[in-house]
Design an enzyme around this catalytic site. Structure first.
Site, short mmCIF file in Angstrom:
data_model
loop_
_atom_site.label_atom_id
_atom_site.label_comp_id
_atom_site.label_asym_id
_atom_site.label_seq_id
_atom_site.Cartn_x
_atom_site.Cartn_y
_atom_site.Cartn_z
CD GLN A 3 -3.00 1.14 0.39
OE1 GLN A 3 -3.68 0.13 0.28
NE2 GLN A 3 -3.24 2.25 -0.31
CG ASP A 32 -7.27 2.01 7.95
OD1 ASP A 32 -8.22 1.70 7.20
OD2 ASP A 32 -6.40 1.20 8.31
#
Length: 331
Positions: free
Chosen positions: A138, A232
């Site tokens: 990521q 997140d």
């Protein structure tokens, strides 16, 4: 000196030098250009890879599969019900067998120790698709996305991670920013700050690269002048659902909303690794609404759908960056 990653595993960003990370970002951009112009790039034809998933995923699985096919490779996907890994066969034995069948192994699951063990015994490159500690693939996509929006370069940019700063994304972003001379701020409640040993390790790296590492619970102080605001989900995959009530109480003050974005630089962007609970169009989102009355969680829909939001560019870039990682380590 030219960068050569052939035969290397990709387990965590801390294993790589700034030059190696920058090389992977540039290679990702090159592959994006090839994909968008329809230029064939079956550079790894004849090779085969296997994807081991203990945690399900949309972006990680699709990124590895499409990237593998584009590079000309055969791809095998194994979910928890499709192999004996950890049940009838030890992780060590599984890695030794798969290393004889395949040229590379992807693992997405819980334990960082497990993916490290796979890399130690398999004899082929192993790629960490996500563990509870780190999410390195990521990171290349994220830095690529930031660079697309700040073409003058990453060094000196300020990135703020809002929320659970000690999860795999907080850990990985802190390490990556330190490696690249960026200013990382982890902003969240003190109970969810990163491990002190990792903070100190990243602070030492940042001293050498011209970056910095800060951890705070002050939202305005953290976000003032930021170039990137990142968040997140509040409860990660594999954590018990009972944590929602606790996390909502702890993390609601750290929701990314228009006020938070107003503290940032005028050209700041918003990022999220997805999936995101910004509306009620998911079963979990609806369930949380029914129990706690929330219509949005870690980010408001207003920010998620704004021009500042780069979440879908970021999601696309997973494919290009994973392609770069596999090519660099298998060629």
């Amino acid at each position: 000196m030219p960068v050569n990653l052939s035969g290397r595993s990709f387990l965590k960003i801390l294993d790589f030098t700034p030059d190696e990370i920058r090389y992977l970002i540039k290679l990702s951009r090159d592959f994006k250009d090839l994909k968008r112009t329809g230029t064939p790039h079956r550079y790894l034809e004849g090779k085969n890879i296997v994807l081991l998933f203990e945690k399900t995923s949309t972006r990680t699985r699709c990124s590895f599969e499409v990237a593998g096919y584009d590079l000309g490779m055969g791809v095998t996907y194994l979910d928890p019900g499709s192999s004996q890994m950890g049940k009838k066969e030890s992780i060590e034995d599984t890695g030794r067998v798969l290393g004889r069948f395949y040229d590379g192994i992807e693992y997405r699951g819980f334990s960082q120790e497990l993916v490290e063990e796979l890399a130690a015994v398999s004899g082929v490159p192993v790629w960490n698709g996500l563990t509870d500690a780190f999410h390195p693939t990521q990171m290349i996509a994220d830095m690529m996305t930031i660079e697309e929006n700040f073409p003058m370069g990453l060094k000196g940019l300020k990135l703020v991670f809002m929320g659970d700063a000690r999860n795999n994304m907080g850990n990985s972003l802190m390490a990556t920013c330190a490696k690249l001379g960026m200013h990382f701020v982890g902003c969240g409640p003190k109970d969810l700050w990163p491990e002190e040993s990792l903070v100190k390790q990243c602070e030492a790296i940042a001293q050498e690269t011209g970056g910095s590492v800060t951890v705070t619970d002050d939202v305005k102080e953290a976000c003032t002048g930021a170039n990137v605001i990142y968040t997140d989900i509040w409860v990660s995959m594999g954590e018990p659902a009972e944590l929602w009530e606790q996390r909502i109480k702890l993390l609601s003050p750290y929701q990314v909303n228009k006020e938070v974005m107003s503290y940032a630089d005028a050209n700041a962007i918003f990022m999220h690794c997805l999936p995101s609970f910004h509306d009620l169009n998911t079963t979990i989102g609806q369930d949380v609404h029914d129990k706690f009355g929330l219509t949005e969680m870690e980010v408001t829909d207003e920010v998620f759908e704004s021009e500042q939001s780069k979440v879908f560019d970021e999601a696309e870039n997973r494919m290009h960056s994973i392609k770069a990682i596999m090519y660099a380590t298998l060629r």
